[in-house]
Design a protein around this motif. Structure first.
Motif, mmCIF file in Angstrom:
data_model
loop_
_atom_site.group_PDB
_atom_site.id
_atom_site.type_symbol
_atom_site.label_atom_id
_atom_site.label_comp_id
_atom_site.label_asym_id
_atom_site.label_seq_id
_atom_site.Cartn_x
_atom_site.Cartn_y
_atom_site.Cartn_z
ATOM 1 N N UNK A 34 10.579 -23.531 14.594
ATOM 2 C CA UNK A 34 9.194 -23.847 14.950
ATOM 3 C C UNK A 34 9.176 -24.509 16.316
ATOM 4 N N UNK A 35 8.403 -23.951 17.230
ATOM 5 C CA UNK A 35 8.202 -24.578 18.529
ATOM 6 C C UNK A 35 6.845 -25.257 18.560
ATOM 7 N N UNK A 36 6.828 -26.536 18.839
ATOM 8 C CA UNK A 36 5.576 -27.304 18.965
ATOM 9 C C UNK A 36 5.511 -27.791 20.405
ATOM 10 N N UNK A 37 4.761 -27.051 21.222
ATOM 11 C CA UNK A 37 4.761 -27.282 22.664
ATOM 12 C C UNK A 37 3.535 -28.093 23.055
ATOM 13 N N UNK A 38 3.776 -29.273 23.604
ATOM 14 C CA UNK A 38 2.700 -30.182 23.978
ATOM 15 C C UNK A 38 2.180 -29.885 25.376
ATOM 16 N N UNK A 43 -1.017 -24.302 28.111
ATOM 17 C CA UNK A 43 -1.558 -25.438 27.383
ATOM 18 C C UNK A 43 -0.690 -25.750 26.174
ATOM 19 N N UNK A 44 -1.249 -26.466 25.220
ATOM 20 C CA UNK A 44 -0.527 -26.814 23.997
ATOM 21 C C UNK A 44 -0.616 -25.663 22.999
ATOM 22 N N UNK A 45 0.505 -25.320 22.399
ATOM 23 C CA UNK A 45 0.494 -24.273 21.387
ATOM 24 C C UNK A 45 1.713 -24.430 20.485
ATOM 25 N N UNK A 46 1.712 -23.704 19.394
ATOM 26 C CA UNK A 46 2.867 -23.650 18.495
ATOM 27 C C UNK A 46 3.188 -22.193 18.218
ATOM 28 N N UNK A 47 4.458 -21.911 18.029
ATOM 29 C CA UNK A 47 4.896 -20.580 17.634
ATOM 30 C C UNK A 47 6.025 -20.723 16.625
ATOM 31 N N UNK A 60 5.876 -15.164 15.018
ATOM 32 C CA UNK A 60 4.502 -15.466 14.638
ATOM 33 C C UNK A 60 3.898 -16.253 15.796
ATOM 34 N N UNK A 61 2.979 -15.612 16.534
ATOM 35 C CA UNK A 61 2.404 -16.199 17.747
ATOM 36 C C UNK A 61 0.899 -16.329 17.590
ATOM 37 N N UNK A 82 -1.072 -14.234 14.755
ATOM 38 C CA UNK A 82 -1.736 -14.837 13.602
ATOM 39 C C UNK A 82 -2.170 -16.247 13.979
ATOM 40 N N UNK A 83 -2.960 -16.857 13.152
ATOM 41 C CA UNK A 83 -3.335 -18.252 13.345
ATOM 42 C C UNK A 83 -2.103 -19.117 13.080
ATOM 43 N N UNK A 84 -1.676 -19.884 14.071
ATOM 44 C CA UNK A 84 -0.492 -20.744 13.933
ATOM 45 C C UNK A 84 -0.931 -22.187 14.107
ATOM 46 N N UNK A 85 -0.691 -22.993 13.093
ATOM 47 C CA UNK A 85 -1.055 -24.409 13.137
ATOM 48 C C UNK A 85 0.146 -25.257 12.718
ATOM 49 N N UNK A 86 0.445 -26.263 13.533
ATOM 50 C CA UNK A 86 1.491 -27.226 13.203
ATOM 51 C C UNK A 86 0.880 -28.618 13.311
ATOM 52 N N UNK A 87 0.778 -29.306 12.186
ATOM 53 C CA UNK A 87 0.211 -30.657 12.144
ATOM 54 C C UNK A 87 1.343 -31.650 11.908
#
Length: 211
Positions: A34-38, A43-47, A60-61, A82-87
């Motif tokens: 999991x990449x959590x890019x700040x 910008x900020x995203x997760x993949x 999964x992007x 797809x919708x990618x969310x990392x909380x």
């Protein structure tokens, strides 16, 4: 997590990304990165990169721009937007990951010995291009399978500078309607690019330079 609607970076541009990479294996045999890019050019995203037990490599992007950037650097057998969310919950020390067919909850533990070493060094040392050869040599010995320098699929140079690392101590994950089981080492190593994540499940804080 969403990102800014910037234009995708062109080939040949020098890019930098700051964030965290989590790597975990599961008893079922699926390995998850999991990449959590700040901060990034987008910008900020997760993949999420997933290698299934049969060796199928899946990206999964969250959108086409992120997919285009990641597939410049890494190899996949399938790419899904797809919708990618990392909380990230600091109090509970968890990451909750929702990405298409994947639902996962990662639990963080304490700082690893490597994390203690990295966090004690000035960023000018860990992130310098001048010292990157030394860092790469140390990483190859301390973390077999992990390389901090290499090239993407399109030949673009990449350099990873790690600044901290914490252990992952538990995972609760599903792929569609299938439970993936408990936490295991990331073994065999994932095969997305020039380097794997550490075999020991962990979350690593990184600064990435591409180009």
């Amino acid at each position: 997590m969403t990102h800014a609607s910037d234009a995708p970076p062109a080939r040949g541009d020098r890019l930098t990304l700051d964030g965290h990479i989590a790597g975990a294996g599961t008893q079922e045999g699926t390995r998850i990165v999991v990449g959590r890019w700040l901060r990034s050019p987008l910008g900020a995203f997760a993949d999420v990169m997933v290698e299934r037990p049969d060796g199928t490599r899946v990206l999964l992007a969250p959108d086409e721009d992120v997919a285009a950037l990641v597939t410049r650097l890494y190899t996949f057998d399938a790419v899904h937007v797809v919708d990618v969310r990392v909380a990230a919950d600091r109090a509970a020390r968890t990451w909750t990951v929702e990405a298409g067919p994947l639902d996962a909850r990662l639990t963080l533990g304490g700082r690893t010995p490597v994390g203690h070493l990295l966090s004690s060094l000035p960023r000018a040392v860990t992130g310098s291009a001048v010292t990157s050869g030394l860092v790469a040599g140390v990483a190859a010995v301390v973390l077999p399978g992990v390389r901090t320098r290499g090239s993407g699929v399109d030949g673009t140079p990449e350099r990873y500078a790690a600044h901290d690392q914490h252990a992952l101590v538990a995972v609760d994950a599903r792929w569609g309607d299938r439970t993936l089981g408990g936490l295991r080492p990331v073994a065999p190593p994932v095969r997305f690019g020039f380097s794997s994540v550490p075999e020991r499940p962990s979350v690593t804080a990184v600064h990435v330079v591409v180009g």
